[in-house]
Design an enzyme around this catalytic site. Structure first.
Site, short mmCIF file in Angstrom:
data_model
loop_
_atom_site.label_atom_id
_atom_site.label_comp_id
_atom_site.label_asym_id
_atom_site.label_seq_id
_atom_site.Cartn_x
_atom_site.Cartn_y
_atom_site.Cartn_z
N PHE A 1 0.81 -1.22 0.00
CA PHE A 1 0.00 0.00 0.00
C PHE A 1 0.85 1.27 0.00
CE2 PHE A 1 0.95 -0.23 4.48
CZ PHE A 1 0.79 1.06 4.99
N LYS A 2 2.10 1.16 0.44
CA LYS A 2 2.96 2.34 0.47
C LYS A 2 3.17 2.93 -0.92
CE LYS A 2 3.68 1.71 4.90
NZ LYS A 2 4.95 1.43 5.54
#
Length: 461
Positions: A111-112
Site C-alpha cells: 500500500f505504500k
C-alpha cells in the site's frame, strides 16, 4: 492552505514546504490548519470516475497554492501509470458484508506505493522548479523502504538513505531495498528494531545543524504528503459501495498509524465512515491504549507481520492533536513524557474523543496463521499476514454497516508465513521473478545515530 505543527511551536508552511520539510522543527508533525470539507453532492459527483480523477478532487484543495490543476493531474497520472490493475485499488467481496481493498498492485506490491509513487513525482517537480536538492532519510519496518527506493532511484536532485532493522524484515522486503543499483539510493541495515530506526530518524531531524547541512527531508508517514495520498482510496472504495448515500466502516492493519489516520481525515472531510478499526498484531500498544488510556511502550516482539512490529506509532500524535482539541501544548507534554519515561496516560476527555471514532482488536501469531488458512479455504483469497490480521479483526466487528478491510501487501512479500499456513508458496509477479538472482547492496550500521549521521555525510561527500 497553511500547515501547522501538532506541538504548536513551529512556523506555518505551505504544502510544498511542508512536504520538503517532513518533521516540524519543534518535533511535531504537520497538519492542515483547516481540513477541507466535501459536500454530499461533491462526493456523489465522484461516482464512476477513475481512481486518478477521484485523487485529483480529493487532494487538490490541500495543494492548490503550489500546483495548478493541470500540473497536479499530470503528476497523479504519472504516479499510478505503473500499477498492475486498472482500478488501482480494487475491492473484492469476502462475505455478505465484508470487503477486501487490495492495495498491493503497485510497483513494490504494498500500500505504500500509493503514497510513495505520488510523493516521488511531487518531489521531482518541486525540486526541478526550485533548482534545489535534498537528502532523504527514511525508516522502515519493511514496505516504506522498498516503495521509496522504487520512487526515488535515479533522481538527480535526491539522495535517499533507508534505515531498516537488520534481520527483522522479510527476505522479499529486504531484497527490494538492497537490489536497486542506482547510485543515489542506499540501504542501511540497522542493529535494532524499527523503533531504533525511527528514533534515529527523529534525532536527525532534531539536530538542526545536521539537518541544514545535508538539506534533510523525510518520506516516512511523518510527512503529511504521504498521509494525504492515502486518503484517496478511502473515498474510492466507499464510493464503490454507495457512498455518500451509504455509510461504511474500515478495518486497518496498523503499525505507525498513518494509514488509519488517513481514514480519519477522510471522515473529517465528509466521507460517511461509521467506525475506523485499529487491527494490531502481538505488538499491541495501540489496542492497549484504546482499552486502558495508558500508552506504555514495551519490548518489540518479532512477528510474521513485521511491518506492524512497532511500539512508538508516530502518527498517533496526529490523532491525539485532534482528541486534545487541537491543543499543541498538551500534545507536546505527552510526547515529552513518552520520550522521558516511555509512557503517558491519555486524558479522559481525549480518550473519549478517540473512542468516538476508533475501535481496536488484537491478533496473536497463531490466530494470524489460522486466518490465512481460513480465508483461502472459505473465500479463495490468499492473504499476507498483515492483511490476515486486518480481516480477523474486521470479522469481529461486522455489523449492519459494510466493512472494508485494507489488504496492505501482496502475499508473495511474506512467502514463508503464507506457505506455513496454507502449504502454498505465493509467486512473485513476472516483473519481479528475478528478484532472488539480483545482487544485493547494503551497509550494516549500529543503532547509534551518530554512526548513521557519519555514514550519510561520508556518502554525500
Amino acid at each position: 492552505m497553511k500547515y501547522i505543527s501538532t506541538r504548536g511551536a513551529a512556523p506555518a508552511l505551505n504544502f510544498e514546504d511542508t512536504m520538503l520539510t517532513g518533521l516540524a522543527r519543534d518535533g511535531g508533525l504537520y497538519l492542515p490548519e483547516t481540513i477541507p470539507s466535501l459536500s454530499v453532492d461533491d462526493i456523489r459527483a465522484m461516482r464512476g470516475l477513475s481512481y486518478e480523477e477521484i485523487a485529483h478532487r480529493v487532494m487538490y484543495p490541500f495543494v492548490a497554492e503550489n500546483f495548478s490543476e493541470a500540473e497536479f493531474a499530470d503528476l497523479i497520472a504519472k504516479a499510478y501509470a505503473g500499477f498492475g490493475h486498472v482500478a488501482r485499488a480494487p475491492l473484492v467481496q469476502l462475505g455478505a458484508n465484508h470487503f477486501l481493498l487490495e492495495l498491493f498492485h503497485g510497483p513494490t506490491l504494498a500500500f505504500k506505493d500509493f503514497a510513495m509513487q505520488l510523493i516521488g513525482q511531487l518531489f521531482e517537480h518541486a525540486l526541478k522548479r526550485s533548482g534545489k536538492s535534498v537528502t532523504i532519510v527514511g525508516a522502515t519496518s519493511g514496505d516504506t523502504g522498498s516503495a521509496a527506493m522504487e520512487a526515488f532511484q535515479g533522481l538527480d536532485a535526491v539522495n535517499l538513505f533507508i534505515l531498516y532493522p537488520h534481520g527483522r524484515v522479510s527476505e522479499v522486503q529486504r531484497r527490494q531495498m538492497t537490489t536497486p543499483d542506482a547510485s543515489n539510493v542506499h540501504a542501511l541495515a540497522v542493529d535494532g528494531d524499527f523503533d531504533t530506526c525511527q528514533g534515529a530518524l527523529k534525532d536527525m531531524f532534531n539536530d538542526f545543524t545536521f539537518r541544514d547541512e545535508v538539506r534533510l527531508a523525510g518520506v516516512n508517514s511523518i510527512n503529511f504528503a504521504r498521509v494525504l495520498a492515502q486518503v484517496v482510496y478511502y473515498f474510492s472504495s466507499a464510493l464503490s459501495l454507495g457512498a455518500p448515500d451509504r455509510s461504511v466502516s474500515f478495518t486497518v492493519p496498523t503499525g505507525n498509524f498513518g494509514d488509519i489516520f488517513a481514514g480519519y481525515l477522510a471522515k473529517r472531510m465528509g466521507l460517511p465512515i461509521d467506525d475506523l478499526i485499529i487491527a494490531t498484531n502481538q505488538n499491541d500498544i495501540l489496542h492497549r491504549t484504546m482499552e486502558t488510556r495508558a500508552y506504555a511502550t514495551d519490548t518489540v516482539i518479532p512477528s510474521i507481520s513485521p511491518s506492524m512490529d512497532i511500539q512508538v506509532s508516530s502518527n498517533f500524535e496526529r490523532a491525539l492533536y485532534y482528541a486534545y482539541g487541537e491543543d499543541g501544548d498538551a500534545v507536546a507534554a505527552e510526547m515529552s513524557a513518552l520520550k522521558e519515561t516511555g509512557k503517558f496516560e491519555v486524558s479522559q476527555g481525549a480518550y473519549e474523543a478517540l473512542r468516538e471514532t476508533f475501535k481496536s482488536g488484537r491478533v496473536s501469531e497463531d490466530e494470524t496463521s489460522a486466518e490465512i488458512t481460513r480465508a483461502l479455504k472459505e473465500t479463495g483469497e490468499l492473504l499476507c499476514p498483515h492483511s490476515a490480521v486486518g480481516v480477523r479483526v474486521g470479522e469481529q466487528h461486522l455489523g449492519a454497516t459494510p466493512m472494508i478491510t485494507l489488504a496492505t501487501a501482496h502475499p508473495a512479500k511474506f512467502p514463508d508465513a503464507v506457505k506455513a499456513a496454507t502449504g502454498h508458496h505465493p509467486d512473485l509477479p513476472p516483473r519481479m521473478a528475478d528478484l532472488f538472482e539480483r545482487d544485493e547492496r547494503l551497509t550494516r550500521v549500529s543503532g547509534d545515530v551518530e554512526d548513521m549521521k557519519a555514514l550519510v555525510r561520508e556518502r554525500l561527500a
